[in-house]
Design a protein around this motif. Structure first.
Motif, PDB file in Angstrom:
ATOM      1  N   LEU A  71      -2.334   3.249 -13.931  1.00  0.00           N
ATOM      2  CA  LEU A  71      -1.980   3.931 -12.683  1.00  0.00           C
ATOM      3  C   LEU A  71      -2.841   3.421 -11.531  1.00  0.00           C
ATOM      4  N   LEU A  72      -4.133   3.328 -11.767  1.00  0.00           N
ATOM      5  CA  LEU A  72      -5.039   2.845 -10.719  1.00  0.00           C
ATOM      6  C   LEU A  72      -4.710   1.410 -10.319  1.00  0.00           C
ATOM      7  N   ALA A  73      -4.401   0.572 -11.303  1.00  0.00           N
ATOM      8  CA  ALA A  73      -4.052  -0.827 -11.013  1.00  0.00           C
ATOM      9  C   ALA A  73      -2.775  -0.923 -10.181  1.00  0.00           C
ATOM     10  N   ALA A  74      -1.903   0.060 -10.322  1.00  0.00           N
ATOM     11  CA  ALA A  74      -0.653   0.079  -9.562  1.00  0.00           C
ATOM     12  C   ALA A  74      -0.821   0.781  -8.213  1.00  0.00           C
ATOM     13  N   GLY A  75      -2.073   1.164  -7.900  1.00  0.00           N
ATOM     14  CA  GLY A  75      -2.332   1.834  -6.631  1.00  0.00           C
ATOM     15  C   GLY A  75      -1.955   3.307  -6.634  1.00  0.00           C
ATOM     16  N   LYS A  76      -1.794   3.876  -7.814  1.00  0.00           N
ATOM     17  CA  LYS A  76      -1.442   5.293  -7.969  1.00  0.00           C
ATOM     18  C   LYS A  76      -2.680   6.073  -8.382  1.00  0.00           C
ATOM     19  N   THR A  77      -2.559   7.383  -8.371  1.00  0.00           N
ATOM     20  CA  THR A  77      -3.668   8.227  -8.780  1.00  0.00           C
ATOM     21  C   THR A  77      -3.321   8.979 -10.054  1.00  0.00           C
ATOM     22  N   ALA A  78      -4.330   9.328 -10.814  1.00  0.00           N
ATOM     23  CA  ALA A  78      -4.146  10.125 -12.029  1.00  0.00           C
ATOM     24  C   ALA A  78      -4.713  11.526 -11.824  1.00  0.00           C
ATOM     25  N   GLU A  79      -4.908  11.925 -10.574  1.00  0.00           N
ATOM     26  CA  GLU A  79      -5.506  13.232 -10.306  1.00  0.00           C
ATOM     27  C   GLU A  79      -4.488  14.351 -10.448  1.00  0.00           C
ATOM     28  N   GLY A  80      -4.981  15.565 -10.405  1.00  0.00           N
ATOM     29  CA  GLY A  80      -4.114  16.731 -10.450  1.00  0.00           C
ATOM     30  C   GLY A  80      -3.317  16.811 -11.734  1.00  0.00           C
ATOM     31  N   TYR A  81      -2.008  16.906 -11.596  1.00  0.00           N
ATOM     32  CA  TYR A  81      -1.128  17.089 -12.749  1.00  0.00           C
ATOM     33  C   TYR A  81      -0.501  15.813 -13.266  1.00  0.00           C
ATOM     34  N   ALA A  82      -0.935  14.659 -12.781  1.00  0.00           N
ATOM     35  CA  ALA A  82      -0.295  13.402 -13.177  1.00  0.00           C
ATOM     36  C   ALA A  82      -0.303  13.208 -14.691  1.00  0.00           C
ATOM     37  N   LEU A  83      -1.451  13.411 -15.322  1.00  0.00           N
ATOM     38  CA  LEU A  83      -1.524  13.186 -16.767  1.00  0.00           C
ATOM     39  C   LEU A  83      -0.852  14.298 -17.560  1.00  0.00           C
ATOM     40  N   TYR A  84      -0.826  15.503 -17.018  1.00  0.00           N
ATOM     41  CA  TYR A  84      -0.101  16.594 -17.679  1.00  0.00           C
ATOM     42  C   TYR A  84       1.398  16.288 -17.667  1.00  0.00           C
ATOM     43  N   THR A  85       1.883  15.770 -16.561  1.00  0.00           N
ATOM     44  CA  THR A  85       3.282  15.385 -16.466  1.00  0.00           C
ATOM     45  C   THR A  85       3.579  14.236 -17.423  1.00  0.00           C
ATOM     46  N   TYR A  86       2.682  13.267 -17.480  1.00  0.00           N
ATOM     47  CA  TYR A  86       2.842  12.127 -18.384  1.00  0.00           C
ATOM     48  C   TYR A  86       2.918  12.617 -19.828  1.00  0.00           C
ATOM     49  N   ALA A  87       2.025  13.544 -20.201  1.00  0.00           N
ATOM     50  CA  ALA A  87       2.017  14.087 -21.564  1.00  0.00           C
ATOM     51  C   ALA A  87       3.311  14.841 -21.870  1.00  0.00           C
ATOM     52  N   ALA A  88       3.818  15.577 -20.893  1.00  0.00           N
ATOM     53  CA  ALA A  88       5.072  16.305 -21.094  1.00  0.00           C
ATOM     54  C   ALA A  88       6.214  15.332 -21.365  1.00  0.00           C
ATOM     55  N   ILE A  89       6.232  14.230 -20.624  1.00  0.00           N
ATOM     56  CA  ILE A  89       7.283  13.226 -20.829  1.00  0.00           C
ATOM     57  C   ILE A  89       7.114  12.549 -22.190  1.00  0.00           C
ATOM     58  N   GLN A  90       5.867  12.287 -22.582  1.00  0.00           N
ATOM     59  CA  GLN A  90       5.636  11.711 -23.905  1.00  0.00           C
ATOM     60  C   GLN A  90       6.178  12.636 -25.002  1.00  0.00           C
ATOM     61  N   ALA A  91       5.859  13.927 -24.900  1.00  0.00           N
ATOM     62  CA  ALA A  91       6.318  14.890 -25.910  1.00  0.00           C
ATOM     63  C   ALA A  91       7.842  14.954 -25.923  1.00  0.00           C
ATOM     64  N   TRP A  92       8.453  15.003 -24.736  1.00  0.00           N
ATOM     65  CA  TRP A  92       9.912  15.059 -24.657  1.00  0.00           C
ATOM     66  C   TRP A  92      10.525  13.805 -25.275  1.00  0.00           C
ATOM     67  N   ALA A  93       9.998  12.632 -24.936  1.00  0.00           N
ATOM     68  CA  ALA A  93      10.546  11.378 -25.458  1.00  0.00           C
ATOM     69  C   ALA A  93      10.430  11.331 -26.985  1.00  0.00           C
ATOM     70  N   ASP A  94       9.308  11.773 -27.522  1.00  0.00           N
ATOM     71  CA  ASP A  94       9.146  11.787 -28.981  1.00  0.00           C
ATOM     72  C   ASP A  94      10.082  12.806 -29.627  1.00  0.00           C
ATOM     73  N   ALA A  95      10.303  13.935 -28.954  1.00  0.00           N
ATOM     74  CA  ALA A  95      11.234  14.940 -29.477  1.00  0.00           C
ATOM     75  C   ALA A  95      12.663  14.398 -29.479  1.00  0.00           C
ATOM     76  N   VAL A  96      13.023  13.657 -28.448  1.00  0.00           N
ATOM     77  CA  VAL A  96      14.354  13.036 -28.393  1.00  0.00           C
ATOM     78  C   VAL A  96      14.520  12.064 -29.557  1.00  0.00           C
ATOM     79  N   LYS A  97      13.495  11.263 -29.812  1.00  0.00           N
ATOM     80  CA  LYS A  97      13.556  10.324 -30.947  1.00  0.00           C
ATOM     81  C   LYS A  97      13.706  11.076 -32.257  1.00  0.00           C
ATOM     82  N   ALA A  98      12.901  12.147 -32.436  1.00  0.00           N
ATOM     83  CA  ALA A  98      12.961  12.922 -33.674  1.00  0.00           C
ATOM     84  C   ALA A  98      14.318  13.606 -33.835  1.00  0.00           C
ATOM     85  N   ALA A  99      14.877  14.076 -32.731  1.00  0.00           N
ATOM     86  CA  ALA A  99      16.168  14.770 -32.774  1.00  0.00           C
ATOM     87  C   ALA A  99      17.329  13.799 -32.896  1.00  0.00           C
ATOM     88  N   GLY A 100      17.110  12.565 -32.473  1.00  0.00           N
ATOM     89  CA  GLY A 100      18.199  11.595 -32.460  1.00  0.00           C
ATOM     90  C   GLY A 100      19.250  11.936 -31.418  1.00  0.00           C
TER      91      GLY A 100
END
Length: 132
Positions: A71-100
């Motif tokens: 994120l920093l290399a791309a000129g973005k920030t990881a402050e606030g809820y950025a990583l919480y949002t990232y984790a939510a998307i990770q969990a959702w993506a893994d759930a989609v894979k598990a659910a098919g």
């Protein structure tokens, strides 16, 4: 003695700065809305002594370092809820894979039944859907 602000960093920053300018010794207290560098840009030295509530800074979690660095290399920030949002998307993506599927019910079941490795560490959900 204290001012608890249940609002956003912009307004809280202006309040802290104006209290200091008026010679007040009031301590500003707020929640996670202050987890941003912009708050300190608004307050300057007037922000010293500010108190806030928030969970531990996920940017300091070693498992999050690769994502923070990207994120920093791309000129973005990881402050606030950025990583919480990232984790939510990770969990959702893994759930989609598990659910098919991306259909609601199968994904919800996969979220309820699964354990997910994320930038915050392992996540699971209780019967109400809250993170355990």
């Amino acid at each position: 003695d204290v001012l608890y602000v249940g609002g956003y960093h912009t307004e809280a920053g202006l309040m802290a700065r104006q209290m200091k300018e008026q010679g007040m010794d009031t301590v500003l207290i707020s929640g996670d809305a202050l987890v941003t560098d912009e708050y300190w840009a608004i307050t300057g030295d007037a922000g010293a002594g500010t108190l806030m509530t928030f969970s531990p800074d996920p940017r300091k979690n070693e498992i999050a370092k690769p994502v923070v660095d990207k994120l920093l290399a791309a000129g973005k920030t990881a402050e606030g809820y950025a990583l919480y949002t990232y984790a939510a998307i990770q969990a959702w993506a893994d759930a989609v894979k598990a659910a098919g599927s991306t259909e609601f019910e199968p994904v919800v079941k996969a979220l309820n039944d699964g354990k997910f490795e994320t930038v915050l560490g392992p996540l699971e959900f209780d019967d109400k859907g809250d993170v355990t």
